[in-house]
Design a protein around this motif. Sequence first.
Motif, PDB file in Angstrom:
ATOM      1  N   TYR A  90       0.828  -1.198   0.000  1.00  0.00           N
ATOM      2  CA  TYR A  90       0.000   0.000   0.000  1.00  0.00           C
ATOM      3  C   TYR A  90       0.865   1.252   0.000  1.00  0.00           C
ATOM      4  O   TYR A  90       0.583   2.235  -0.667  1.00  0.00           O
ATOM      5  CB  TYR A  90      -0.889   0.036   1.241  1.00  0.00           C
ATOM      6  CG  TYR A  90      -2.165  -0.742   1.134  1.00  0.00           C
ATOM      7  CD1 TYR A  90      -2.572  -1.583   2.164  1.00  0.00           C
ATOM      8  CD2 TYR A  90      -2.983  -0.631   0.022  1.00  0.00           C
ATOM      9  CE1 TYR A  90      -3.745  -2.303   2.081  1.00  0.00           C
ATOM     10  CE2 TYR A  90      -4.170  -1.348  -0.070  1.00  0.00           C
ATOM     11  CZ  TYR A  90      -4.542  -2.176   0.962  1.00  0.00           C
ATOM     12  OH  TYR A  90      -5.702  -2.882   0.873  1.00  0.00           O
ATOM     13  N   ASN A  91       1.895   1.223   0.847  1.00  0.00           N
ATOM     14  CA  ASN A  91       2.757   2.384   0.970  1.00  0.00           C
ATOM     15  C   ASN A  91       4.087   2.006   1.601  1.00  0.00           C
ATOM     16  O   ASN A  91       4.268   0.861   2.068  1.00  0.00           O
ATOM     17  CB  ASN A  91       2.073   3.500   1.797  1.00  0.00           C
ATOM     18  CG  ASN A  91       1.712   3.063   3.202  1.00  0.00           C
ATOM     19  OD1 ASN A  91       2.506   2.451   3.903  1.00  0.00           O
ATOM     20  ND2 ASN A  91       0.505   3.412   3.638  1.00  0.00           N
ATOM     21  N   GLN A 108       7.117   3.893   4.194  1.00  0.00           N
ATOM     22  CA  GLN A 108       7.352   5.037   5.072  1.00  0.00           C
ATOM     23  C   GLN A 108       8.800   5.012   5.537  1.00  0.00           C
ATOM     24  O   GLN A 108       9.330   3.944   5.855  1.00  0.00           O
ATOM     25  CB  GLN A 108       6.384   4.959   6.267  1.00  0.00           C
ATOM     26  CG  GLN A 108       6.178   6.217   7.036  1.00  0.00           C
ATOM     27  CD  GLN A 108       4.893   6.204   7.882  1.00  0.00           C
ATOM     28  OE1 GLN A 108       4.680   7.072   8.689  1.00  0.00           O
ATOM     29  NE2 GLN A 108       4.034   5.215   7.686  1.00  0.00           N
ATOM     30  N   PHE A 146      11.368   6.468   8.488  1.00  0.00           N
ATOM     31  CA  PHE A 146      11.370   6.987   9.849  1.00  0.00           C
ATOM     32  C   PHE A 146      12.791   7.334  10.266  1.00  0.00           C
ATOM     33  O   PHE A 146      13.761   6.769   9.777  1.00  0.00           O
ATOM     34  CB  PHE A 146      10.852   5.934  10.846  1.00  0.00           C
ATOM     35  CG  PHE A 146       9.420   5.552  10.687  1.00  0.00           C
ATOM     36  CD1 PHE A 146       9.051   4.533   9.825  1.00  0.00           C
ATOM     37  CD2 PHE A 146       8.430   6.202  11.412  1.00  0.00           C
ATOM     38  CE1 PHE A 146       7.727   4.161   9.687  1.00  0.00           C
ATOM     39  CE2 PHE A 146       7.101   5.834  11.288  1.00  0.00           C
ATOM     40  CZ  PHE A 146       6.746   4.808  10.423  1.00  0.00           C
ATOM     41  N   LEU A 182      10.204   6.497  17.183  1.00  0.00           N
ATOM     42  CA  LEU A 182      10.375   6.770  15.761  1.00  0.00           C
ATOM     43  C   LEU A 182       9.583   8.010  15.357  1.00  0.00           C
ATOM     44  O   LEU A 182       8.468   8.224  15.843  1.00  0.00           O
ATOM     45  CB  LEU A 182       9.880   5.587  14.931  1.00  0.00           C
ATOM     46  CG  LEU A 182      10.802   4.382  14.762  1.00  0.00           C
ATOM     47  CD1 LEU A 182      11.030   3.660  16.080  1.00  0.00           C
ATOM     48  CD2 LEU A 182      10.239   3.434  13.717  1.00  0.00           C
ATOM     49  N   SER A 184       8.133   9.832  11.885  1.00  0.00           N
ATOM     50  CA  SER A 184       7.910   9.648  10.465  1.00  0.00           C
ATOM     51  C   SER A 184       8.496  10.824   9.684  1.00  0.00           C
ATOM     52  O   SER A 184       8.300  11.995  10.041  1.00  0.00           O
ATOM     53  CB  SER A 184       6.412   9.545  10.186  1.00  0.00           C
ATOM     54  OG  SER A 184       6.174   9.376   8.806  1.00  0.00           O
ATOM     55  N   LEU A 200       6.120   9.598   3.725  1.00  0.00           N
ATOM     56  CA  LEU A 200       5.230   8.480   3.397  1.00  0.00           C
ATOM     57  C   LEU A 200       4.979   8.514   1.897  1.00  0.00           C
ATOM     58  O   LEU A 200       4.588   9.559   1.358  1.00  0.00           O
ATOM     59  CB  LEU A 200       3.910   8.625   4.151  1.00  0.00           C
ATOM     60  CG  LEU A 200       2.770   7.668   3.785  1.00  0.00           C
ATOM     61  CD1 LEU A 200       3.107   6.257   4.194  1.00  0.00           C
ATOM     62  CD2 LEU A 200       1.471   8.120   4.411  1.00  0.00           C
ATOM     63  N   GLN A 252       2.810   6.685  -1.066  1.00  0.00           N
ATOM     64  CA  GLN A 252       1.755   5.733  -1.413  1.00  0.00           C
ATOM     65  C   GLN A 252       2.213   4.909  -2.616  1.00  0.00           C
ATOM     66  O   GLN A 252       3.074   5.334  -3.385  1.00  0.00           O
ATOM     67  CB  GLN A 252       0.459   6.469  -1.723  1.00  0.00           C
ATOM     68  CG  GLN A 252      -0.055   7.352  -0.593  1.00  0.00           C
ATOM     69  CD  GLN A 252      -0.505   6.575   0.623  1.00  0.00           C
ATOM     70  OE1 GLN A 252      -0.578   5.336   0.617  1.00  0.00           O
ATOM     71  NE2 GLN A 252      -0.788   7.277   1.712  1.00  0.00           N
ATOM     72  N   LEU A 288      14.942   4.154   9.408  1.00  0.00           N
ATOM     73  CA  LEU A 288      14.254   2.895   9.142  1.00  0.00           C
ATOM     74  C   LEU A 288      13.207   3.085   8.057  1.00  0.00           C
ATOM     75  O   LEU A 288      12.573   4.140   7.977  1.00  0.00           O
ATOM     76  CB  LEU A 288      13.556   2.368  10.400  1.00  0.00           C
ATOM     77  CG  LEU A 288      14.435   2.032  11.598  1.00  0.00           C
ATOM     78  CD1 LEU A 288      14.376   3.141  12.627  1.00  0.00           C
ATOM     79  CD2 LEU A 288      13.993   0.731  12.240  1.00  0.00           C
ATOM     80  N   VAL A 341       3.665  -1.291   4.225  1.00  0.00           N
ATOM     81  CA  VAL A 341       2.368  -1.907   4.535  1.00  0.00           C
ATOM     82  C   VAL A 341       1.987  -2.733   3.325  1.00  0.00           C
ATOM     83  O   VAL A 341       1.835  -2.205   2.228  1.00  0.00           O
ATOM     84  CB  VAL A 341       1.287  -0.848   4.816  1.00  0.00           C
ATOM     85  CG1 VAL A 341      -0.061  -1.523   5.031  1.00  0.00           C
ATOM     86  CG2 VAL A 341       1.652  -0.024   6.034  1.00  0.00           C
ATOM     87  N   ASN A 372      -0.454  -4.444   9.452  1.00  0.00           N
ATOM     88  CA  ASN A 372       0.633  -3.805  10.180  1.00  0.00           C
ATOM     89  C   ASN A 372       1.768  -3.449   9.226  1.00  0.00           C
ATOM     90  O   ASN A 372       1.725  -3.762   8.044  1.00  0.00           O
ATOM     91  CB  ASN A 372       1.153  -4.747  11.274  1.00  0.00           C
ATOM     92  CG  ASN A 372       1.691  -6.046  10.716  1.00  0.00           C
ATOM     93  OD1 ASN A 372       0.938  -6.932  10.348  1.00  0.00           O
ATOM     94  ND2 ASN A 372       3.007  -6.158  10.625  1.00  0.00           N
ATOM     95  N   LEU A 373       2.782  -2.789   9.795  1.00  0.00           N
ATOM     96  CA  LEU A 373       3.970  -2.415   9.042  1.00  0.00           C
ATOM     97  C   LEU A 373       5.032  -3.507   9.171  1.00  0.00           C
ATOM     98  O   LEU A 373       5.164  -4.133  10.222  1.00  0.00           O
ATOM     99  CB  LEU A 373       4.553  -1.111   9.575  1.00  0.00           C
ATOM    100  CG  LEU A 373       3.925   0.196   9.112  1.00  0.00           C
ATOM    101  CD1 LEU A 373       2.527   0.367   9.648  1.00  0.00           C
ATOM    102  CD2 LEU A 373       4.801   1.383   9.524  1.00  0.00           C
ATOM    103  N   PHE A 426       9.098  -3.721   9.086  1.00  0.00           N
ATOM    104  CA  PHE A 426      10.220  -2.802   9.206  1.00  0.00           C
ATOM    105  C   PHE A 426      11.524  -3.440   8.747  1.00  0.00           C
ATOM    106  O   PHE A 426      11.750  -4.646   8.938  1.00  0.00           O
ATOM    107  CB  PHE A 426      10.401  -2.382  10.670  1.00  0.00           C
ATOM    108  CG  PHE A 426       9.434  -1.351  11.134  1.00  0.00           C
ATOM    109  CD1 PHE A 426       8.184  -1.708  11.622  1.00  0.00           C
ATOM    110  CD2 PHE A 426       9.770  -0.003  11.096  1.00  0.00           C
ATOM    111  CE1 PHE A 426       7.288  -0.754  12.054  1.00  0.00           C
ATOM    112  CE2 PHE A 426       8.880   0.962  11.523  1.00  0.00           C
ATOM    113  CZ  PHE A 426       7.640   0.588  12.001  1.00  0.00           C
ATOM    114  N   GLY A 427      12.407  -2.599   8.200  1.00  0.00           N
ATOM    115  CA  GLY A 427      13.791  -2.978   8.040  1.00  0.00           C
ATOM    116  C   GLY A 427      14.525  -2.774   9.352  1.00  0.00           C
ATOM    117  O   GLY A 427      13.978  -2.213  10.306  1.00  0.00           O
TER     118      GLY A 427
END
Lengths: 111, 112
Positions: free
Chosen positions: B31-32, B34, B36, B44, B46, B49, B51, B89, B93, B99-100, B102-103
Amino acid sequence: DVKVTQSSRYLVKRTGEKVFLECVQDMDHENMFWYRQDPGLGLRLIYFSYDVKMKEKGDIPEGYSVSREKKERFSLILESASTNQTSMYLCATGPLMETQYFGPGTRLLVL
Amino acid sequence: KQEVTQIPAALSVPEGENLVLNCSFTDSAIYNLQWFRQDPGKGLTSLLLIQSSQREQTSGRLNASLDKSSGRSTLYIAASQPGDSATYLCAVVETGANNLFFGTGTRLTVIP
């Protein structure tokens, strides 16, 4: 200004203790999340909630439970703390399609 | 399962240099994405973001790009400053996820 607060910045607990971590947001968001962050492992999702009294397990829910009695408050509970739960705990909120907002984190040490 | 990778894990640059941070993800159905920033011992914040329908976003000296088909994003920081020192980071999504992902982040040090 957006605000996500966590009840403690630092906590030291003994093995076997019951631990409560609280997160409060003032943005009227439905989604709230609890993550833990460990070196080399990044952020891992423990639990999330998309509405009052609703909860969903994340990737690592074992040893944890959550409570969401009010929209603005999401609590993480360690039923019987263990040393492998020593970590940084981060609360977040926000719609998944939009910016996520994080609290300042709680660094928990379990002895 | 979605995997997000950030390379390098750490980077040091002299003040004033332009730099690029990399993020790659294994499943392009997102979806997107982000970006951080995290200061030591803090939560964190943001930064940008993007999309899935967008190619880039800009905020001040920061520019983030997204190439969904190749599973890559970059964060470009222009004219770096010591105050940019932090861990960066990225998170995605996935379509249909709740949920997200993360790297593990890139720790940036800008040397005065």
